[in-house]
Design a protein around this motif. Structure first.
Motif, mmCIF file in Angstrom:
data_model
loop_
_atom_site.group_PDB
_atom_site.id
_atom_site.type_symbol
_atom_site.label_atom_id
_atom_site.label_comp_id
_atom_site.label_asym_id
_atom_site.label_seq_id
_atom_site.Cartn_x
_atom_site.Cartn_y
_atom_site.Cartn_z
ATOM 1 N N GLU A 1 0.823 -1.212 0.000
ATOM 2 C CA GLU A 1 0.000 0.000 0.000
ATOM 3 C C GLU A 1 0.856 1.261 0.000
ATOM 4 N N GLN A 2 1.885 1.280 0.827
ATOM 5 C CA GLN A 2 2.741 2.463 0.927
ATOM 6 C C GLN A 2 3.533 2.724 -0.350
ATOM 7 N N ASN A 3 3.939 1.655 -1.025
ATOM 8 C CA ASN A 3 4.789 1.791 -2.199
ATOM 9 C C ASN A 3 4.023 1.657 -3.511
ATOM 10 N N TYR A 4 2.710 1.493 -3.440
ATOM 11 C CA TYR A 4 1.861 1.352 -4.624
ATOM 12 C C TYR A 4 2.392 0.252 -5.547
ATOM 13 N N HIS A 5 2.787 -0.858 -4.940
ATOM 14 C CA HIS A 5 3.354 -1.957 -5.720
ATOM 15 C C HIS A 5 2.447 -3.176 -5.611
ATOM 16 N N PRO A 6 1.907 -3.640 -6.728
ATOM 17 C CA PRO A 6 0.927 -4.730 -6.711
ATOM 18 C C PRO A 6 1.553 -6.126 -6.730
ATOM 19 N N PHE A 7 2.117 -6.554 -5.600
ATOM 20 C CA PHE A 7 2.645 -7.916 -5.520
ATOM 21 C C PHE A 7 1.512 -8.907 -5.292
ATOM 22 N N VAL A 8 1.663 -10.089 -5.860
ATOM 23 C CA VAL A 8 0.705 -11.170 -5.646
ATOM 24 C C VAL A 8 1.480 -12.424 -5.257
ATOM 25 N N VAL A 9 0.823 -13.321 -4.549
ATOM 26 C CA VAL A 9 1.458 -14.582 -4.161
ATOM 27 C C VAL A 9 1.529 -15.473 -5.386
#
Length: 92
Positions: free
Chosen positions: A29-37
Motif C-alpha cells: 500500500e505504501q509503495n503502490y506496488h501490486p505484488f501477488v502470491v
C-alpha cells in the motif's frame, strides 16, 4: 504520530505468517506496488509483481482490444521458513 514506513530487506525475518502478511500488505500500500502470491507452501512463499506474470489469454475474439497488465516486471520477493520457524526474506 507518524506511520511506520515499511521496507523489505534481504535477511529480514517475521515471527509468524500473519505478521508477515500484515507487514507485506502495508508495504504494498505504501509503495503502490501490486505484488501477488505466486507460490505458497509450508516452507516457501514467492511474491511477484502482477505486471511480471504472463497469463495465457482466454479471449475468443468477441471483445477485441482487451489488454492485460503484463509489462515484463521482474520484481520478486522470496521468503523461506527457517529452523526457528520464522519467515526469512532471501531475495528482494
Amino acid at each position: 504520530m507518524e506511520e511506520e514506513i515499511c521496507k523489505i530487506t534481504k535477511d529480514q525475518t517475521f515471527d509468524t505468517y500473519d505478521v508477515l502478511k500484515q507487514y507485506f500488505h502495508k508495504f504494498c500500500e505504501q509503495n503502490y506496488h501490486p505484488f501477488v502470491v505466486r507460490t505458497h507452501s509450508n516452507k516457501q512463499i514467492i511474491y511477484k509483481c502482477c505486471h511480471g506474470i504472463q497469463r495465457r489469454s482466454k479471449c475468443k475474439g468477441q471483445r477485441p482490444n482487451q489488454h492485460y497488465y503484463f509489462k515484463g516486471c521482474e520484481a520478486q520477493i522470496n521468503l523461506y521458513k527457517n529452523k526457528e520457524n520464522k519467515w526469512k526474506v532471501t531475495k528482494v
